[in-house]
Design an enzyme around this catalytic site. Structure first.
Site, PDB file in Angstrom:
ATOM      1  N   GLN A  22      59.058  42.370  37.350  1.00  0.00           N
ATOM      2  CA  GLN A  22      59.876  41.759  38.384  1.00  0.00           C
ATOM      3  C   GLN A  22      61.320  42.226  38.362  1.00  0.00           C
ATOM      4  OE1 GLN A  22      58.090  37.669  37.335  1.00  0.00           O
ATOM      5  NE2 GLN A  22      58.602  37.457  39.490  1.00  0.00           N
ATOM      6  N   ARG A  79      64.234  34.695  27.437  1.00  0.00           N
ATOM      7  CA  ARG A  79      62.820  35.046  27.466  1.00  0.00           C
ATOM      8  C   ARG A  79      62.617  36.187  28.457  1.00  0.00           C
ATOM      9  NH1 ARG A  79      57.835  32.231  30.642  1.00  0.00           N
ATOM     10  NH2 ARG A  79      56.353  33.830  29.992  1.00  0.00           N
ATOM     11  N   HIS A 117      52.808  39.614  30.724  1.00  0.00           N
ATOM     12  CA  HIS A 117      53.181  38.865  31.929  1.00  0.00           C
ATOM     13  C   HIS A 117      52.614  39.596  33.145  1.00  0.00           C
ATOM     14  CE1 HIS A 117      56.285  35.838  33.563  1.00  0.00           C
ATOM     15  NE2 HIS A 117      55.564  36.255  34.601  1.00  0.00           N
ATOM     16  N   GLU A 162      50.959  32.289  31.735  1.00  0.00           N
ATOM     17  CA  GLU A 162      50.219  31.718  32.869  1.00  0.00           C
ATOM     18  C   GLU A 162      48.852  32.357  33.070  1.00  0.00           C
ATOM     19  OE1 GLU A 162      52.675  31.635  36.375  1.00  0.00           O
ATOM     20  OE2 GLU A 162      53.935  30.028  35.592  1.00  0.00           O
ATOM     21  N   ASN A 287      55.230  26.028  31.748  1.00  0.00           N
ATOM     22  CA  ASN A 287      55.852  26.434  33.010  1.00  0.00           C
ATOM     23  C   ASN A 287      55.522  25.388  34.060  1.00  0.00           C
ATOM     24  OD1 ASN A 287      56.347  28.736  31.524  1.00  0.00           O
ATOM     25  ND2 ASN A 287      55.175  30.120  32.830  1.00  0.00           N
ATOM     26  N   TYR A 289      56.369  23.978  38.208  1.00  0.00           N
ATOM     27  CA  TYR A 289      57.024  24.138  39.504  1.00  0.00           C
ATOM     28  C   TYR A 289      56.752  22.974  40.452  1.00  0.00           C
ATOM     29  CZ  TYR A 289      58.292  28.746  37.924  1.00  0.00           C
ATOM     30  OH  TYR A 289      58.846  29.776  37.200  1.00  0.00           O
ATOM     31  N   GLU A 360      59.461  27.962  31.825  1.00  0.00           N
ATOM     32  CA  GLU A 360      59.884  28.321  33.184  1.00  0.00           C
ATOM     33  C   GLU A 360      60.054  27.055  33.997  1.00  0.00           C
ATOM     34  OE1 GLU A 360      57.528  31.045  35.475  1.00  0.00           O
ATOM     35  OE2 GLU A 360      57.180  32.398  33.783  1.00  0.00           O
TER      36      GLU A 360
END
Length: 455
Positions: A22, A79, A117, A162, A287, A289, A360
């Site tokens: 990313q 991280r 990742h 994840e 993580n 959201y 996250e």
């Protein structure tokens, strides 16, 4: 008046997080081969606006500047992930991580690398990817290479990121690389990632790592009603997306016999695998959201667009919109209390839950470019982070040991299939010039960290 910041225990680990594909760019530097994301983004129609990570935000060349932004905020941890295809190239490609780790340590920031990742080397995908058991052993090799190269300076490691999202989006569906579209037949990919985690833990411990953990995405799953069919659908979804990936690690077994059978491993070998997968961890990464609401599928009802990815017809569950007063610009429901809820659920389910780090948490808002004064106002992100940090503090007050919180993300970056429209960063990145500008949320996070009471 001074801001009313939430307070955390002494030694609480404030951090920031990113991932290699990313942000790094330099997609073929130093002999790096392609990853499944290079292949996926090259296909028309896979990524918004046809964008890719070939340049990303050019962190590979701008890492020194980026470390400056990270360190100046006062964070204790950074991280990041190591590009597996880059590491596979060895030699000069690994020199980049030497430079990055040295720069972080010189700036007083603890490096916390993630081994995987989502950027599987394409050559391993060509041999079956995560459907091939051998890929787990190749991840262990990857762990050994990195531990030998960086282990004299890196003491904290995260194995996998994840696994549930990677399995769902990339193997069960086709929204992410490698776009297999296997439905429930993707369960072997889940097991092989879990096995890779277990093998990597063993390798890292053999090389003297101080702390080893994993980063799993977790979220509360609610039934849309008290109808027994909805309750069953929600429990099925909850089990598949949460407990299938945490029970083997924290309880040493799969949550039910259907999943155990679905991973496709004979019982004797599976029991040996689970013993390896369930080895004790030093911390458990969460993580978070948004929560999810599920109902039993209604004939003729259109469920498209409810989640970031669409659940195909024929599954025993369907998503309905989460009730929320506010959403991010990505369309995700903002429900800070759901973070407290899932942390309490984890503590209740796992009596031996290791110390938790929220590895996250963050939000995409479509921030405007820097104004004439050089500022990037992002009050909604500040409000989001403040509310979620207070949710973490509430979980701590209720008895959950949470040792840290990492904001996703340090920088605006390539947001997978959503391209560059979605901005999660504390630091704004101009898509044309790649210039960096600290957003108001960066300054708020710096002030929050500075305001913590010291022993």
């Amino acid at each position: 008046m001074a801001p009313d910041f939430p307070q955390f225990p002494p030694g609480f680990r404030f951090g920031m997080a990113t991932s290699a594909y990313q942000i790094e760019g330099a997609w073929d530097a130093d002999g790096k081969g392609p990853s499944i994301w290079d292949t996926f983004t090259a296909r028309p129609g896979t990524v918004r606006h046809g964008e890719d990570g070939r340049v990303a935000i050019d962190h590979y060349h701008r890492y020194a500047e980026d470390v400056g932004h990270i360190a100046a905020a006062g964070v204790r941890d950074y991280r990041f992930s190591v590009s597996w295809p880059r590491a596979l190239a060895g030699g000069r490609a690994l020199d980049f991580y030497d430079r990055l780790v040295d720069a972080l340590l010189a700036a007083g920031v603890r490096p916390v690398p993630t081994l995987y990742h989502w950027d599987l080397p394409q050559e391993l995908e060509d041999r079956g990817g995560w459907l091939n058991r051998d890929t787990a052993h190749r991840l262990a090799d990857h762990a050994g290479v990195l531990a030998r190269r960086l282990g004299d300076r890196v003491r904290d490691w995260i194995t996998m990121n994840e696994m549930n999202v990677h399995t769902l989006y990339g193997y069960a569906l086709t929204d992410h690389a490698p776009a297999r579209g296997l439905g429930l037949a993707a369960l072997p990919a889940a097991h092989h990632q879990l096995l890779a985690h277990g093998l990597a833990v063993r390798v890292l411990r053999a090389h003297g790592a101080d702390a080893v953990g994993v980063a799993n995405q977790h979220f509360p799953v609610s039934a849309a009603s008290e109808d027994p069919a909805d309750l069953r659908a929600a429990e099925t979804f909850r089990t598949l997306t949460n407990w299938t990936f945490s029970d083997p690690i924290l309880l040493g077994g799969y949550p039910d016999e259907t999943i155990r059978a679905g991973v496709g491993v004979p019982d004797a070998r599976l029991d040996r695998d689970l013993e390896l997968i369930g080895a004790p961890l030093d911390f458990y990464g969460v993580n978070f959201y948004e929560p999810t609401t599920i109902e039993a599928p209604r004939a003729g009802k259109d469920y498209t667009g409810v989640l970031e990815v669409d659940i195909p017809d024929g599954m025993p569950f369907s998503p309905v919109p989460v009730k929320s007063d506010e959403r991010t610009d990505f369309g995700w429901a903002i429900v800070p209390g759901a973070l407290t809820e899932i942390l309490l659920a984890l503590r209740g389910r796992y009596p031996a839950l290791p110390p938790v780090i929220v590895t996250e948490n963050g939000a995409s808002f479509h921030d405007a470019p820097p104004g004439p004064d050089g500022r990037v106002p992002d009050p909604r992100r500040i409000s989001y982070l403040d509310a979620h940090l207070r949710a973490v503090a509430a979980a701590i007050d209720s008895g959950v040991r949470v040792d840290g919180f990492y904001v996703w993300s340090a920088f605006d970056n390539f947001e997978w299939a959503a391209g560059y429209d979605e901005r999660f960063g504390l630091v704004h990145v101009d898509r044309h010039t790649l210039s960096r500008t600290r957003k108001d949320s960066w300054h708020w996070y710096r002030d929050l960290i500075a305001a913590q009471r010291r022993p």
